[in-house]
Write a protein that holds these residues in place. Structure first.
Motif, PDB file in Angstrom:
ATOM      1  N   UNK A 197     -11.986  -8.053   5.935  1.00  0.00           N
ATOM      2  CA  UNK A 197     -12.593  -7.076   5.028  1.00  0.00           C
ATOM      3  C   UNK A 197     -14.098  -7.285   5.074  1.00  0.00           C
ATOM      4  N   UNK A 198     -14.846  -6.219   5.290  1.00  0.00           N
ATOM      5  CA  UNK A 198     -16.301  -6.331   5.436  1.00  0.00           C
ATOM      6  C   UNK A 198     -16.994  -6.346   4.048  1.00  0.00           C
ATOM      7  N   UNK A 199     -16.659  -7.366   3.275  1.00  0.00           N
ATOM      8  CA  UNK A 199     -17.267  -7.550   1.960  1.00  0.00           C
ATOM      9  C   UNK A 199     -17.142  -9.002   1.553  1.00  0.00           C
TER      10      UNK A 199
ATOM     11  N   UNK B 246     -16.895  -9.924  -1.333  1.00  0.00           N
ATOM     12  CA  UNK B 246     -15.946  -9.932  -2.466  1.00  0.00           C
ATOM     13  C   UNK B 246     -14.505 -10.025  -1.975  1.00  0.00           C
ATOM     14  N   UNK B 247     -14.288  -9.681  -0.695  1.00  0.00           N
ATOM     15  CA  UNK B 247     -12.946  -9.740  -0.134  1.00  0.00           C
ATOM     16  C   UNK B 247     -12.130  -8.496  -0.372  1.00  0.00           C
ATOM     17  N   UNK B 248     -12.762  -7.456  -0.923  1.00  0.00           N
ATOM     18  CA  UNK B 248     -12.036  -6.219  -1.180  1.00  0.00           C
ATOM     19  C   UNK B 248     -13.014  -5.054  -1.099  1.00  0.00           C
ATOM     20  N   UNK B 249     -12.524  -3.903  -0.621  1.00  0.00           N
ATOM     21  CA  UNK B 249     -13.312  -2.682  -0.607  1.00  0.00           C
ATOM     22  C   UNK B 249     -12.615  -1.646  -1.473  1.00  0.00           C
TER      23      UNK B 249
ATOM     24  N   UNK C  55      -5.683  -0.613   3.555  1.00  0.00           N
ATOM     25  CA  UNK C  55      -6.370  -1.758   2.941  1.00  0.00           C
ATOM     26  C   UNK C  55      -7.771  -1.987   3.528  1.00  0.00           C
ATOM     27  N   UNK C  56      -8.146  -1.214   4.532  1.00  0.00           N
ATOM     28  CA  UNK C  56      -9.492  -1.234   5.135  1.00  0.00           C
ATOM     29  C   UNK C  56      -9.810  -2.528   5.884  1.00  0.00           C
TER      30      UNK C  56
ATOM     31  N   UNK D 269      -0.349  -0.419  13.503  1.00  0.00           N
ATOM     32  CA  UNK D 269      -0.345   0.226  12.203  1.00  0.00           C
ATOM     33  C   UNK D 269      -0.925   1.636  12.339  1.00  0.00           C
ATOM     34  N   UNK D 270      -0.177   2.614  11.915  1.00  0.00           N
ATOM     35  CA  UNK D 270      -0.642   3.996  11.955  1.00  0.00           C
ATOM     36  C   UNK D 270      -1.531   4.278  10.761  1.00  0.00           C
ATOM     37  N   UNK D 271      -2.678   4.833  11.037  1.00  0.00           N
ATOM     38  CA  UNK D 271      -3.600   5.199   9.958  1.00  0.00           C
ATOM     39  C   UNK D 271      -3.533   6.712   9.783  1.00  0.00           C
TER      40      UNK D 271
END
Length: 193
Positions: free
Chosen positions: A186-188, A190-193, A85-86, A1-3
């Protein structure tokens, strides 16, 4: 995946073109019309490992404000878009950056919750054609458009050039840590950043 991300932003005050590649080699091609600012962005690119192509045709005949702030907006938007999407990013990054007699602390969280704490003082009003009051404005525009919580502090120093350079290099180094993909989550909680 290209960032990567490409952004073009045209207003009555500035015309900006940006391409950013988060997984580059710190190569930059930057022309904002403000030499000292170009130099700081080149240092940011190099120390973050982010490839950055950026041009700005701004109304610098008025002053540097619109160019510096708008570049912060576009660079922040580009970073946010390129992060996608981090998933897997380290998320946090902290770096102490010494620059001769000056020492800066930069700590950030790619949280989606923009905030800036800027505890830095300068003695000069201008370096080259760059107003020192615009340092905070740039980092505010950048952090709010990137969705970063960003803390910056000059712990000590005398030379304003060195202090500002330490902040831009420190941001690059902290972001290099935070954008690094180290897992597949995902580093949360909550499952979202």
């Amino acid at each position: 995946m290209k960032r990567e991300a490409t952004i073009n932003r045209n207003t009555s005050e500035t015309k900006i073109k940006l391409h950013i590649n988060l997984d580059g080699n710190g190569i930059s091609d930057i022309d904002t019309g403000i030499g000292f600012f170009d130099h700081m962005l080149e240092l940011f690119s190099f120390h973050s490992g982010i490839d950055l192509t950026l041009s700005c045709d701004g109304d610098t005949y008025i002053c540097d404000h619109h160019t510096v702030e708008d570049v912060g907006i576009v660079l922040g938007k580009g970073l946010n878009e390129a992060l996608g999407d981090k998933v897997g990013i380290e998320r946090y990054g902290t770096f102490y950056l010494p620059m001769d007699e000056s020492l800066a602390l930069v700590s950030l969280d790619i949280s989606g919750r923009p905030y800036l704490v800027f505890d830095c003082n300068f003695n000069r009003e201008i370096i080259g054609e760059f107003s020192t009051e615009m340092v905070e404005e740039f980092f505010r525009a950048f952090s709010f458009n990137a969705g970063l919580t960003l803390h910056m502090k000059i712990l000590y120093g005398k030379n304003d050039h060195h202090k500002i350079e330490a902040l831009f290099k420190g941001l690059g180094r902290a972001l290099k840590i935070a954008k690094n993909i180290t897992n597949n989550k995902i580093q949360s909680t909550k499952g979202v950043l």
